[in-house]
Design an enzyme around this catalytic site. Structure first.
Site, short mmCIF file in Angstrom:
data_model
loop_
_atom_site.label_atom_id
_atom_site.label_comp_id
_atom_site.label_asym_id
_atom_site.label_seq_id
_atom_site.Cartn_x
_atom_site.Cartn_y
_atom_site.Cartn_z
N ARG A 48 -25.79 -52.68 13.08
CA ARG A 48 -25.47 -53.79 13.47
C ARG A 48 -24.41 -53.99 14.64
NH1 ARG A 48 -28.41 -54.29 9.37
NH2 ARG A 48 -26.92 -52.64 8.78
N THR A 49 -23.20 -53.70 14.11
CA THR A 49 -21.92 -53.88 15.25
C THR A 49 -22.23 -53.01 16.28
OG1 THR A 49 -20.93 -54.02 12.69
CG2 THR A 49 -19.75 -53.71 14.89
N LYS A 77 -12.58 -31.46 17.57
CA LYS A 77 -11.32 -30.35 17.83
C LYS A 77 -10.14 -30.76 17.28
CE LYS A 77 -14.26 -29.73 22.02
NZ LYS A 77 -13.71 -29.94 23.46
N ARG A 98 -14.67 -48.56 15.42
CA ARG A 98 -14.86 -48.71 13.93
C ARG A 98 -14.37 -47.22 13.36
NH1 ARG A 98 -20.06 -50.26 10.49
NH2 ARG A 98 -19.23 -52.22 11.12
N HIS A 126 -12.79 -57.00 9.64
CA HIS A 126 -14.17 -56.89 10.20
C HIS A 126 -14.08 -58.18 11.04
CE1 HIS A 126 -17.70 -55.68 12.06
NE2 HIS A 126 -18.49 -55.42 11.04
#
Ligand code: CP
Length: 300
Positions: A48-49, A77, A98, A126
């Site tokens: 969703r986000t 890396k 995120r 959030h």
């Protein structure tokens, strides 16, 4: 935007009004971000986000770059978070990130040269889910004041409930009911913050006892990825399952919300109940993120 308190109540009102305007007049906004680039950096899975931010930018006429899997970037890396953010700031007009580590969003803001949006940092916050939740409540209940909200499930690890409670505690007449097993209780620092705002809260592990008193029931998933002990997760994962039989004791106008993804905590038989609004909520998420992008990029 790192935490839900970063915007004042007035700024939130503006974003929610703008979201409603976008819902009513989508064509008015369809080119406002032409020539602008949004970077979406997802170090943790998301449906969703990430997709609502990317859809939002596309529906505003802008473009999107980024990764949904950190191993496809130079993070694999050994590149530091700071160097990644500094670099992406050179390319994009805004960054959405995120990350699995609580506090990483705050850390990223030290390096960004462009507006930065926290799309979830570990078990911390959030804030754009909270904007989604506020738009859902305001649109479907008419107001953000005078509600009894039951939050049910993993209140310890669920970042969406931490952000939502902090935000809702700024509105008048809000009563919180925290419904969880002992092991997954709401953290003390959130409860202290509510009390500082002069709100009452009540804690229980019994959903049946309180469901009849709720205006909003906010269900959450038990957050498997935050458990160190998988046996403990197995023990708790099905602690609450909202089904048709439990819904019989709820008010006719109670909203059932859930940030999604759901696992077992809401039986699919509830999906057809008019009070179950979690997929509508996911759609509101795209509109509120459109409004947020418009505000942060100052394109109107
Ligand atoms: N609600 C939410 O954050 O969903 P995703 O994890 O799919 O983005």
């Amino acid at each position: 935007l790192v935490k839900s308190e970063d915007f004042s109540v007035e700024e939130i009102d503006q974003i929610l009004s703008l979201s409603q305007n976008i819902i009513e007049n989508p064509s008015k906004y369809s080119r406002v971000c032409e020539g602008k680039l949004l970077a979406t950096l997802f170090y943790e899975p998301s449906t969703r986000t990430r997709l609502s931010f990317e859809s939002a930018m596309c529906r505003l006429g802008g473009s999107v770059v980024g990764f949904s899997e950190p191993n496809s970037s130079s993070v694999s890396k050994g590149e530091s978070l700071g160097d990644t953010i500094r670099t992406v700031s050179c390319y994009a007009d805004a960054i959405v990130m995120r990350h699995p580590v609580a506090g990483s969003a705050e850390e990223a803001t030290k390096y960004t040269e462009v507006p930065f949006i926290n799309a979830g940092d570990g078990g911390n916050q959030h804030p754009t889910q909270t904007l989604t939740d506020l738009l859902t409540i305001k649109s479907l209940k008419g107001s953000l004041e005078n509600h009894t909200i039951g939050l049910c499930g993993d209140l310890k690890n669920g970042r969406t409930v931490h952000s939502l409670v902090k935000s809702m505690s700024r509105y008048k007449g809000i009563k919180f009911i925290f419904i969880s097993p002992d092991e997954l209780k709401m953290p003390k620092y959130i409860k202290d913050a509510i009390q500082e705002q002069g709100h009452a809260y009540y804690e229980t592990d019994n959903l049946d006892e309180v469901i009849g008193s709720l205006d909003i029931l906010y269900m959450t998933r038990v957050q498997r990825e935050r458990f160190e002990n998988q046996e403990q997760y197995e023990k708790l994962k099905n602690y609450y399952i909202l089904n048709k039989s439990k819904m019989q004791n709820a008010r006719e106008d109670m909203l059932v919300m859930h940030p999604l993804p759901r696992v077992n905590e809401i039986a699919t038989e509830v999906d057809d109940d008019k009070r179950a609004v979690y997929f509508q909520q996911a759609k509101f998420g795209m509109y509120v993120r459109m409004a947020l992008i418009v505000k942060l990029l100052e394109v109107m």
